[in-house]
Every structure is written in C-alpha cells, then in structure tokens.
Design a protein around this motif. Structure first.
Motif, PDB file in Angstrom:
ATOM      1  N   TRP A   1       0.812  -1.231   0.000  1.00 51.96           N
ATOM      2  CA  TRP A   1       0.000   0.000   0.000  1.00 51.96           C
ATOM      3  C   TRP A   1       0.837   1.269   0.000  1.00 51.96           C
ATOM      4  N   PHE A   2       2.156   1.135  -0.206  1.00 58.67           N
ATOM      5  CA  PHE A   2       2.998   2.326  -0.379  1.00 58.67           C
ATOM      6  C   PHE A   2       3.271   2.600  -1.860  1.00 58.67           C
ATOM      7  N   GLY A   3       2.752   1.727  -2.734  1.00 58.34           N
ATOM      8  CA  GLY A   3       2.919   1.958  -4.177  1.00 58.34           C
ATOM      9  C   GLY A   3       1.952   3.035  -4.646  1.00 58.34           C
TER      10      GLY A   3
ATOM     11  N   CYS B   1      -2.212  13.409   3.359  1.00 62.05           N
ATOM     12  CA  CYS B   1      -1.161  12.869   4.222  1.00 62.05           C
ATOM     13  C   CYS B   1      -1.535  13.159   5.681  1.00 62.05           C
ATOM     14  N   ILE B   2      -0.814  12.458   6.576  1.00 63.54           N
ATOM     15  CA  ILE B   2      -1.157  12.504   8.004  1.00 63.54           C
ATOM     16  C   ILE B   2      -0.135  13.372   8.739  1.00 63.54           C
ATOM     17  N   GLY B   3      -0.592  14.443   9.345  1.00 61.18           N
ATOM     18  CA  GLY B   3       0.326  15.338  10.061  1.00 61.18           C
ATOM     19  C   GLY B   3       0.197  15.171  11.560  1.00 61.18           C
ATOM     20  N   MET B   4       0.676  14.040  12.058  1.00 63.49           N
ATOM     21  CA  MET B   4       0.639  13.817  13.515  1.00 63.49           C
ATOM     22  C   MET B   4       2.045  13.946  14.102  1.00 63.49           C
ATOM     23  N   SER B   5       2.958  13.041  13.721  1.00 60.59           N
ATOM     24  CA  SER B   5       4.271  12.961  14.385  1.00 60.59           C
ATOM     25  C   SER B   5       5.094  14.242  14.218  1.00 60.59           C
TER      26      SER B   5
ATOM     27  N   LYS C   1       6.421  18.946  11.222  1.00 61.14           N
ATOM     28  CA  LYS C   1       5.935  17.568  11.267  1.00 61.14           C
ATOM     29  C   LYS C   1       7.014  16.675  10.667  1.00 61.14           C
ATOM     30  N   VAL C   2       7.028  15.413  11.096  1.00 59.92           N
ATOM     31  CA  VAL C   2       8.088  14.533  10.593  1.00 59.92           C
ATOM     32  C   VAL C   2       7.498  13.163  10.258  1.00 59.92           C
ATOM     33  N   TRP C   3       8.239  12.425   9.426  1.00 61.24           N
ATOM     34  CA  TRP C   3       7.800  11.094   8.937  1.00 61.24           C
ATOM     35  C   TRP C   3       6.478  11.192   8.175  1.00 61.24           C
ATOM     36  N   THR C   4       6.231  12.285   7.479  1.00 59.45           N
ATOM     37  CA  THR C   4       4.941  12.447   6.799  1.00 59.45           C
ATOM     38  C   THR C   4       4.965  11.695   5.467  1.00 59.45           C
ATOM     39  N   SER C   5       4.330  10.520   5.451  1.00 63.23           N
ATOM     40  CA  SER C   5       4.318   9.714   4.225  1.00 63.23           C
ATOM     41  C   SER C   5       3.521  10.439   3.149  1.00 63.23           C
ATOM     42  N   GLY C   6       4.062  10.441   1.941  1.00 68.45           N
ATOM     43  CA  GLY C   6       3.317  10.978   0.794  1.00 68.45           C
ATOM     44  C   GLY C   6       3.155  12.481   0.774  1.00 68.45           C
TER      45      GLY C   6
ATOM     46  N   ASP D   1       9.981   7.799   1.058  1.00 64.50           N
ATOM     47  CA  ASP D   1       8.522   7.744   1.091  1.00 64.50           C
ATOM     48  C   ASP D   1       7.964   8.786   2.050  1.00 64.50           C
ATOM     49  N   PHE D   2       8.796   9.189   3.014  1.00 69.04           N
ATOM     50  CA  PHE D   2       8.276  10.190   3.942  1.00 69.04           C
ATOM     51  C   PHE D   2       9.153  11.436   4.008  1.00 69.04           C
ATOM     52  N   TYR D   3       8.596  12.483   4.618  1.00 71.54           N
ATOM     53  CA  TYR D   3       9.151  13.840   4.536  1.00 71.54           C
ATOM     54  C   TYR D   3       9.086  14.545   5.874  1.00 71.54           C
TER      55      TYR D   3
ATOM     56  N   ALA E   1       7.705  14.182  19.240  1.00 74.54           N
ATOM     57  CA  ALA E   1       6.359  13.701  19.581  1.00 74.54           C
ATOM     58  C   ALA E   1       5.926  12.645  18.568  1.00 74.54           C
ATOM     59  N   GLY E   2       6.260  11.394  18.867  1.00 76.83           N
ATOM     60  CA  GLY E   2       5.819  10.276  18.020  1.00 76.83           C
ATOM     61  C   GLY E   2       4.816   9.462  18.805  1.00 76.83           C
ATOM     62  N   SER E   3       5.343   8.527  19.620  1.00 79.20           N
ATOM     63  CA  SER E   3       4.448   7.776  20.500  1.00 79.20           C
ATOM     64  C   SER E   3       3.728   8.722  21.452  1.00 79.20           C
TER      65      SER E   3
ATOM     66  N   SER F   1       6.633  -2.370  12.491  1.00 78.91           N
ATOM     67  CA  SER F   1       6.164  -2.289  13.884  1.00 78.91           C
ATOM     68  C   SER F   1       6.347  -0.884  14.459  1.00 78.91           C
ATOM     69  N   LEU F   2       6.629   0.077  13.574  1.00 78.45           N
ATOM     70  CA  LEU F   2       6.724   1.475  14.020  1.00 78.45           C
ATOM     71  C   LEU F   2       5.542   2.281  13.495  1.00 78.45           C
ATOM     72  N   ARG F   3       5.324   2.176  12.162  1.00 74.96           N
ATOM     73  CA  ARG F   3       4.289   3.001  11.522  1.00 74.96           C
ATOM     74  C   ARG F   3       2.907   2.696  12.108  1.00 74.96           C
ATOM     75  N   GLY F   4       2.120   3.754  12.248  1.00 75.98           N
ATOM     76  CA  GLY F   4       0.754   3.571  12.767  1.00 75.98           C
ATOM     77  C   GLY F   4       0.702   3.246  14.252  1.00 75.98           C
ATOM     78  N   GLY F   5       1.809   3.453  14.968  1.00 74.20           N
ATOM     79  CA  GLY F   5       1.845   3.129  16.409  1.00 74.20           C
ATOM     80  C   GLY F   5       2.798   1.970  16.643  1.00 74.20           C
ATOM     81  N   THR F   6       3.746   2.156  17.554  1.00 75.44           N
ATOM     82  CA  THR F   6       4.790   1.132  17.719  1.00 75.44           C
ATOM     83  C   THR F   6       4.255  -0.092  18.480  1.00 75.44           C
ATOM     84  N   ARG F   7       5.041  -1.162  18.391  1.00 73.77           N
ATOM     85  CA  ARG F   7       4.688  -2.418  19.072  1.00 73.77           C
ATOM     86  C   ARG F   7       4.431  -2.182  20.564  1.00 73.77           C
ATOM     87  N   GLU F   8       5.337  -1.417  21.200  1.00 69.79           N
ATOM     88  CA  GLU F   8       5.209  -1.223  22.656  1.00 69.79           C
ATOM     89  C   GLU F   8       3.928  -0.448  22.981  1.00 69.79           C
ATOM     90  N   ILE F   9       3.619   0.543  22.159  1.00 67.32           N
ATOM     91  CA  ILE F   9       2.409   1.348  22.410  1.00 67.32           C
ATOM     92  C   ILE F   9       1.170   0.481  22.227  1.00 67.32           C
ATOM     93  N   LEU F  10       1.155  -0.336  21.181  1.00 68.57           N
ATOM     94  CA  LEU F  10      -0.006  -1.207  20.951  1.00 68.57           C
ATOM     95  C   LEU F  10      -0.172  -2.205  22.091  1.00 68.57           C
TER      96      LEU F  10
HETATM   97  C1  LIG Z   1       7.067   3.895   7.382  1.00 69.21           C
HETATM   98  C2  LIG Z   1       6.546   4.936   8.339  1.00 69.21           C
HETATM   99  C3  LIG Z   1       5.588   5.835   7.910  1.00 69.21           C
HETATM  100  C4  LIG Z   1       5.103   6.801   8.788  1.00 69.21           C
HETATM  101  N1  LIG Z   1       4.182   7.706   8.315  1.00 69.21           N
HETATM  102  C5  LIG Z   1       3.724   8.664   9.136  1.00 69.21           C
HETATM  103  C6  LIG Z   1       2.814   9.660   8.651  1.00 69.21           C
HETATM  104  O1  LIG Z   1       2.412   9.634   7.478  1.00 69.21           O
HETATM  105  N2  LIG Z   1       2.410  10.629   9.485  1.00 69.21           N
HETATM  106  C7  LIG Z   1       2.812  10.689  10.790  1.00 69.21           C
HETATM  107  O2  LIG Z   1       2.373  11.590  11.502  1.00 69.21           O
HETATM  108  N3  LIG Z   1       3.699   9.786  11.277  1.00 69.21           N
HETATM  109  C8  LIG Z   1       4.157   8.774  10.477  1.00 69.21           C
HETATM  110  N4  LIG Z   1       5.067   7.852  10.958  1.00 69.21           N
HETATM  111  C9  LIG Z   1       5.577   8.016  12.304  1.00 69.21           C
HETATM  112  C10 LIG Z   1       5.150   6.959  13.301  1.00 69.21           C
HETATM  113  O3  LIG Z   1       3.810   7.108  13.667  1.00 69.21           O
HETATM  114  C11 LIG Z   1       6.110   7.100  14.481  1.00 69.21           C
HETATM  115  O4  LIG Z   1       7.376   6.665  14.042  1.00 69.21           O
HETATM  116  C12 LIG Z   1       5.698   6.313  15.679  1.00 69.21           C
HETATM  117  O5  LIG Z   1       4.528   6.834  16.239  1.00 69.21           O
HETATM  118  C13 LIG Z   1       6.810   6.299  16.734  1.00 69.21           C
HETATM  119  O6  LIG Z   1       7.233   7.583  17.040  1.00 69.21           O
HETATM  120  P1  LIG Z   1       8.787   7.959  17.059  1.00 69.21           P
HETATM  121  O7  LIG Z   1       9.382   7.551  15.749  1.00 69.21           O
HETATM  122  O8  LIG Z   1       8.906   9.369  17.505  1.00 69.21           O
HETATM  123  O9  LIG Z   1       9.434   7.004  18.140  1.00 69.21           O
HETATM  124  P2  LIG Z   1       9.403   7.187  19.728  1.00 69.21           P
HETATM  125  O10 LIG Z   1       8.031   7.543  20.163  1.00 69.21           O
HETATM  126  O11 LIG Z   1      10.516   8.080  20.118  1.00 69.21           O
HETATM  127  O12 LIG Z   1       9.693   5.716  20.209  1.00 69.21           O
HETATM  128  C14 LIG Z   1      11.016   5.152  20.203  1.00 69.21           C
HETATM  129  C15 LIG Z   1      10.936   3.781  20.858  1.00 69.21           C
HETATM  130  O13 LIG Z   1      10.523   3.919  22.220  1.00 69.21           O
HETATM  131  C16 LIG Z   1       9.374   3.121  22.470  1.00 69.21           C
HETATM  132  N5  LIG Z   1       8.457   3.834  23.371  1.00 69.21           N
HETATM  133  C17 LIG Z   1       8.046   5.126  23.291  1.00 69.21           C
HETATM  134  N6  LIG Z   1       7.190   5.409  24.287  1.00 69.21           N
HETATM  135  C18 LIG Z   1       7.040   4.269  25.004  1.00 69.21           C
HETATM  136  C19 LIG Z   1       6.248   3.921  26.148  1.00 69.21           C
HETATM  137  N7  LIG Z   1       5.446   4.795  26.728  1.00 69.21           N
HETATM  138  N8  LIG Z   1       6.336   2.661  26.609  1.00 69.21           N
HETATM  139  C20 LIG Z   1       7.140   1.742  26.015  1.00 69.21           C
HETATM  140  N9  LIG Z   1       7.928   2.019  24.938  1.00 69.21           N
HETATM  141  C21 LIG Z   1       7.854   3.255  24.438  1.00 69.21           C
HETATM  142  C22 LIG Z   1       8.694   2.968  21.132  1.00 69.21           C
HETATM  143  O14 LIG Z   1       7.870   1.818  21.096  1.00 69.21           O
HETATM  144  C23 LIG Z   1       9.891   2.866  20.198  1.00 69.21           C
HETATM  145  O15 LIG Z   1      10.382   1.554  20.165  1.00 69.21           O
HETATM  146  C24 LIG Z   1       5.580   6.869  10.116  1.00 69.21           C
HETATM  147  C25 LIG Z   1       6.548   5.953  10.543  1.00 69.21           C
HETATM  148  C26 LIG Z   1       7.038   5.000   9.682  1.00 69.21           C
HETATM  149  C27 LIG Z   1       8.076   4.055  10.178  1.00 69.21           C
END
Ligand SMILES: Cc1cc2nc3c(=O)[nH]c(=O)nc-3n(C[C@H](O)[C@H](O)[C@H](O)COP(=O)(O)OP(=O)(O)OC[C@H]3O[C@@H](n4cnc5c(N)ncnc54)[C@H](O)[C@@H]3O)c2cc1C
Length: 379
Positions: free
Chosen positions: A42-44, A129-133, A161-166, A215-217, A137-139, A359-368
């Motif tokens: 779905w990135f094509g 595109c999604i302007g969250m991260s 904003k960072v990691w903004t796909s598309g 893919d991201f900006y 401020a990611g997780s 396991s990062l995009r859309g919310g990391t493994r640890e957050i899920l």
């Molecule tokens: C391919 C790709 C496309 C993306 N596209 C977009 C997009 O279009 N728009 C957008 O807004 N964002 C986008 N993202 C960003 C993505 O949502 C973030 O990378 C993600 O939310 C994690 O944020 P971060 O990179 O700042 O990592 P951090 O939040 O800094 O996390 C770093 C590590 O610490 C762990 N961690 C953080 N907090 C906790 C906690 N409370 N407990 C346990 N572990 C923790 C995380 O799980 C991770 O392993 C994209 C990311 C990727 C990889």
C-alpha cells in the motif's frame, strides 16, 4: 484480567461476486506490473490506477451518496481491500484519504469541508497525508508543539511535522496542532486543521530510509496561513478526534498483508518434494489464515459500529510479527540459492530492509501492547 471476545466474521455471498470482479480487474490492469513494485504494497503510488479504481466505485465504497459515496457495506469494502493488497496493487495515492481523512471530515466537518472535498476523494482526485508525528512527539503525540494561532486572516501555523508519508504528492494534510498553551491537562488545547499542501510557507524535505528511498518527509510550517473554516471539528477537541482517526488507521487488513508478495514468491519457488519448505510454508499459511479471521472480525465490528480498537491492536501487533518474520523465513528456506535477478530475490531484498518499519508506523509495538494490556484490564 478480562477475556477478549472475538466473534468470527463471515462474508455474505455478494462479497464473493465482488471478489471475482476485483480479481478480474487487477488481472487486467496490472498484468505487467512487476514484483519490484507489487512488493511496496500500500505504499505503491500510481494516481492513474487510483482513478481507475474510482471509476469502478471502489473508493469511498461505504460513504453516503450525499458525498459521492456508494453506500455499500463495510464487508464489501474489506473484500476490495483484501484483493488489492494481496495483489500488491498501487493503492498508495488514495489510501490515507479513503481509510481515515474522508471518514474524519464526514464525522467532524459534515457541513463545511466534507461537501467540498470528500466527492473529490471519491473521484480519486484528492490525496491526503497525516500530520501527527513531530521530532519530539511520536508515541507521545500529546507533546506536539506545532502551533496554530487564531488571527483575523485565518489560522497562522508554525512548527514541524516529521515522517509524513506521501507529503510530496498529497494535496492536503490533516494536521494535529496546538491551538492553546499547554496546561496540566496534556490532552487539552489541540485541534485538527486541514492544510492545502501548496500553501505558501509550507516546505517538504525528503527523509531517506535504509532502502535509499524517500517515502516520507519532514514538513515545515513557516507562517502558513489557512482559512478559519479549515478547522476540523471543535477547537480544543483535537485529541478525541485524533484517537478516532487512529482507530480508522489501525483497523484494516493492510496491518498483516504487507509481506504477501514474498509469500507468493516463496510458494512459486518451493519444491513440493522438500518437506522442510512444506512444513515452514504450511505454518506461515496457517498464521495468515488466523490473522485473516481476526482481521475479518474487526471488519464485522466496524460494520456494527462497535469499537474495534482492542482487537485491531491485537491484529496489528501479531500481523507485524508475521510480516517481519517473513524475510528471515525466506532467507532460511531459499538463502544462497536465490537467483539475484529473480522475483523472489527482489521481494526478499526489499522486505529485508523495509520490514523493521512495520512495527513502528501507525503506532509502535510497545504502544499497541500498552493499549492491549489496558483493554484486558492488566494495567
Ligand atoms: C514507514 C513509516 C511511515 C510513517 N508515516 C507517518 C505519517 O504519514 N504521518 C505521521 O504523523 N507519522 C508517520 N510515521 C511516524 C510513526 O507514527 C512514528 O514513528 C511512531 O509513532 C513512533 O514515534 P517515534 O518515531 O517518535 O518514536 P518514539 O516515540 O521516540 O519511540 C522510540 C521507541 O521507544 C518506544 N516507546 C516510546 N514510548 C514508550 C512507552 N510509553 N512505553 C514503552 N515504549 C515506548 C517505542 O515503542 C519505540 O520503540 C511513520 C513511521 C514510519 C516508520
């Protein structure tokens, strides 16, 4: 600990007729589409393919007719997505708009922005595109610092904003911004704003991944002025809205189907007489079948307007584990014997480098897993 109740989903007969139609469409339009592109899943991005899907009525499939939608069922939509993803069809251009931006606009700006923009999404003409991260401020999304200040002329936005796909091809971003100073309530004072990506003061810098691709900006807002009416929903209500948006973002079958092309290539290359390959690929097929059943259960919950958040988090967590295990399985079964020019090698090379991000995009493994443990009453 609470039990996780998941009812298995079943597809009604009209879904199978639609499946056959989508398969035929894909076979016709993507006959020469190479594995090196299919593997991007779905990135094509192919805007022309997006427009063809729109002409078939497969974008905005469930949306109300008043916005140009087709008022078909969520399960029909599931089948269309499943078939497109399984084929590695280039759905990236409209994916975000169809999955989350359109639904968000219809829910929170039904009389203002949605009538203008949603019909264009349905026609395959408006990409989002999604302007969250943000850089810090990611997780922890509540830490965003991008600011929108109310002025006589509109909302004046500054920040990054960072990691903004598309961001390079999107026409619009839905940006989460701070419209009030931070207080002790970390979730208060945020809002969502629709930003036209061509607005003066907005710049996009590519970020290169280990694939050497961008893919991201990083998107910088330097006195970007957007009209007052581009505020989505309520001023200060952005946190609740963004959580709803994330629930759309995490609930689809893309969360376990990103490595499908590699599975298909392995099945093509496998030697039926090789028991080791048969056992390993049989296990993988069983895992896909299980995840598919879970993912279908999520679609059924969405169709009943139930909150799928918890089950969707389980599918995304387990789905990412499966997707990420695929390159290792392929290396183990075929490594050293793969023709470097083969389709299998192309899929394997791409996914070896791309899979860590699943396991990062859309919310990391640890957050899920945090969300899952909360949902199960474990914390
Ligand atoms: C391919 C790709 C496309 C993306 N596209 C977009 C997009 O279009 N728009 C957008 O807004 N964002 C986008 N993202 C960003 C993505 O949502 C973030 O990378 C993600 O939310 C994690 O944020 P971060 O990179 O700042 O990592 P951090 O939040 O800094 O996390 C770093 C590590 O610490 C762990 N961690 C953080 N907090 C906790 C906690 N409370 N407990 C346990 N572990 C923790 C995380 O799980 C991770 O392993 C994209 C990311 C990727 C990889």
């Amino acid at each position: 600990m609470q039990a996780l109740h998941i009812s298995p989903g079943e597809l009604p007969p009209q879904c199978e007729a639609l499946r056959a139609e989508v398969r035929q469409f894909v076979a016709h339009h993507l006959a020469d589409y190479p594995v090196s592109k299919r593997v991007r899943s779905w990135f094509g991005v192919e805007p022309e393919f997006t427009r063809k899907l729109a002409q078939k009525g497969w974008i905005g499939l469930t949306w109300p007719k008043q916005y140009g939608g087709h008022e078909r069922s969520y399960l029909e939509r599931y089948v269309v997505l499943e078939e497109l993803l399984a084929a590695g069809a280039p759905v990236g251009a409209h994916w975000v708009a169809d999955r989350q931006s359109g639904p968000l606009l219809m829910r929170y700006a039904p009389d203002t922005l949605a009538p203008q923009i949603v019909p264009r999404i349905v026609r395959g003409e408006a990409f989002f595109c999604i302007g969250m991260s943000e850089p810090d401020a990611g997780s922890d999304l509540a830490s965003i610092r991008t600011r929108a200040v109310h002025t006589d002329k509109g909302w004046l936005i500054n920040g990054r904003k960072v990691w903004t796909s598309g961001a390079n091809y999107a026409h619009y971003m839905i940006a989460l911004v701070r419209t009030r100073e931070r207080t002790d309530d970390r979730h208060a004072g945020m809002s969502q704003v629709l930003v036209d990506m061509r607005t003066p003061g907005l710049t996009c810098q590519p970020i290169y991944t280990q694939l050497g691709e961008n893919d991201f900006y990083e998107v910088t807002f330097d006195d970007v002025l957007v009209p007052h009416e581009n505020l989505i929903g309520t001023e200060g209500g952005g946190w609740k809205q963004v959580i709803a948006e994330l629930s759309f973002e995490r609930s689809g079958p893309e969360r376990f189907l990103s490595s499908t092309q590699l599975l298909l290539e392995m099945l093509d290359e496998a030697d039926p007489a090789d028991a080791r390959q048969a056992i390993a690929l049989g296990r993988v097929a069983a895992q896909y079948a299980t995840l598919r059943q879970l993912s279908l259960a999520v679609a059924v919950m969405v169709s009943r307007h139930e909150d799928p958040g918890l089950v969707a988090s389980v599918v995304k967590d387990q789905g990412a584990l499966l997707e990420q295990s695929m390159p290792d399985i392929a290396h183990e079964l075929f490594g050293g014997r793969v023709d470097p020019d083969s389709s299998l090698a192309q899929a394997l090379n791409y996914l070896t480098l791309a899979a860590p991000s699943f396991s990062l995009r859309g919310g990391t493994r640890e957050i899920l897993r945090g969300i899952i443990s909360k949902g199960l009453g474990l914390r």
